[in-house]
Design a protein around this motif. Structure first.
Motif, PDB file in Angstrom:
ATOM      1  N   LEU A  14     120.280  59.947 -36.476  1.00 43.38           N
ATOM      2  CA  LEU A  14     121.556  60.546 -36.111  1.00 43.38           C
ATOM      3  C   LEU A  14     122.211  61.143 -37.344  1.00 43.38           C
ATOM      4  CD1 LEU A  14     123.007  57.780 -33.790  1.00 43.38           C
ATOM      5  CD2 LEU A  14     122.015  59.945 -33.106  1.00 43.38           C
ATOM      6  N   LYS A  15     122.723  62.326 -37.199  1.00 43.78           N
ATOM      7  CA  LYS A  15     123.462  62.955 -38.285  1.00 43.78           C
ATOM      8  C   LYS A  15     124.940  62.845 -37.933  1.00 43.78           C
ATOM      9  CE  LYS A  15     124.105  67.263 -40.739  1.00 43.78           C
ATOM     10  NZ  LYS A  15     123.827  68.694 -40.780  1.00 43.78           N
ATOM     11  N   LEU A  16     125.580  61.837 -38.509  1.00 40.23           N
ATOM     12  CA  LEU A  16     126.997  61.623 -38.238  1.00 40.23           C
ATOM     13  C   LEU A  16     127.808  62.564 -39.117  1.00 40.23           C
ATOM     14  CD1 LEU A  16     127.029  57.738 -38.045  1.00 40.23           C
ATOM     15  CD2 LEU A  16     126.926  59.377 -36.181  1.00 40.23           C
ATOM     16  N   GLN A  17     128.661  63.330 -38.470  1.00 41.51           N
ATOM     17  CA  GLN A  17     129.425  64.336 -39.194  1.00 41.51           C
ATOM     18  C   GLN A  17     130.793  64.436 -38.547  1.00 41.51           C
ATOM     19  OE1 GLN A  17     127.434  68.092 -39.270  1.00 41.51           O
ATOM     20  NE2 GLN A  17     129.103  69.136 -40.292  1.00 41.51           N
ATOM     21  N   ALA A  18     131.784  64.517 -39.363  1.00 41.32           N
ATOM     22  CA  ALA A  18     133.144  64.692 -38.873  1.00 41.32           C
ATOM     23  C   ALA A  18     133.430  66.180 -38.682  1.00 41.32           C
ATOM     24  CB  ALA A  18     134.141  64.091 -39.852  1.00 41.32           C
ATOM     25  N   TYR A  19     134.351  66.478 -37.790  1.00 42.49           N
ATOM     26  CA  TYR A  19     134.711  67.863 -37.536  1.00 42.49           C
ATOM     27  C   TYR A  19     135.291  68.521 -38.787  1.00 42.49           C
ATOM     28  CZ  TYR A  19     137.094  71.864 -35.447  1.00 42.49           C
ATOM     29  OH  TYR A  19     137.525  73.117 -35.156  1.00 42.49           O
ATOM     30  N   SER A  20     135.985  67.759 -39.605  1.00 43.36           N
ATOM     31  CA  SER A  20     136.605  68.312 -40.795  1.00 43.36           C
ATOM     32  C   SER A  20     135.569  68.741 -41.842  1.00 43.36           C
ATOM     33  CB  SER A  20     137.571  67.308 -41.428  1.00 43.36           C
ATOM     34  OG  SER A  20     136.862  66.156 -41.812  1.00 43.36           O
ATOM     35  N   ASP A  21     134.315  68.244 -41.741  1.00 43.53           N
ATOM     36  CA  ASP A  21     133.273  68.651 -42.675  1.00 43.53           C
ATOM     37  C   ASP A  21     132.892  70.124 -42.523  1.00 43.53           C
ATOM     38  OD1 ASP A  21     133.222  66.124 -43.680  1.00 43.53           O
ATOM     39  OD2 ASP A  21     131.450  65.491 -42.525  1.00 43.53           O
ATOM     40  N   ASN A  22     133.229  70.732 -41.398  1.00 40.67           N
ATOM     41  CA  ASN A  22     132.930  72.144 -41.190  1.00 40.67           C
ATOM     42  C   ASN A  22     133.792  73.043 -42.081  1.00 40.67           C
ATOM     43  OD1 ASN A  22     131.048  71.583 -39.198  1.00 40.67           O
ATOM     44  ND2 ASN A  22     132.591  71.635 -37.583  1.00 40.67           N
ATOM     45  N   PHE A  23     134.862  72.545 -42.620  1.00 40.84           N
ATOM     46  CA  PHE A  23     135.807  73.354 -43.388  1.00 40.84           C
ATOM     47  C   PHE A  23     135.779  73.035 -44.880  1.00 40.84           C
ATOM     48  CE2 PHE A  23     137.385  72.781 -39.064  1.00 40.84           C
ATOM     49  CZ  PHE A  23     137.413  74.104 -38.663  1.00 40.84           C
ATOM     50  N   ARG A  24     134.783  72.370 -45.379  1.00 38.68           N
ATOM     51  CA  ARG A  24     134.704  72.033 -46.802  1.00 38.68           C
ATOM     52  C   ARG A  24     133.919  73.057 -47.540  1.00 38.68           C
ATOM     53  NH1 ARG A  24     134.225  65.515 -46.921  1.00 38.68           N
ATOM     54  NH2 ARG A  24     136.084  65.241 -45.723  1.00 38.68           N
TER      55      ARG A  24
END
Length: 92
Positions: free
Chosen positions: A82-92
């Protein structure tokens, strides 16, 4: 006859995991596919390639192949990651 035994993968088009616990025994093609001269579709006279048998466990699929003298290769199920990723990581 040669066959392969594998666990059915998860459908990529849906989020559900139905029928992923089944093991499938599929026969390999015994002759090459060739294009139909009239329509251009590919096909062959090998009807065994259309057969897919399902089993509840790998051991039952292997026992069926041994009972009927089918040489079967078992393909291991790849590990799920599983690749756990937060939505906020899209904007870094």
């Amino acid at each position: 006859m040669a066959a392969r035994i594998y666990q059915r993968p998860k459908n990529a088009m849906q989020s559900g995991k139905a029928r992923t616990d089944e093991w499938v025994l599929e026969f390999e093609q015994s002759e090459a596919r060739r294009p139909d001269p009239l329509m251009g579709w590919t096909g062959s006279g090998d009807t065994q390639a259309q057969v897919a048998l399902t089993f509840p466990s790998k051991d039952e699929a292997k026992a069926y192949a041994a009972k009927y003298g089918i040489t079967a290769r078992v393909y291991a199920t790849p590990p799920k990651s599983l690749k756990l990723q937060a939505y906020s990581d899209n904007f870094r």
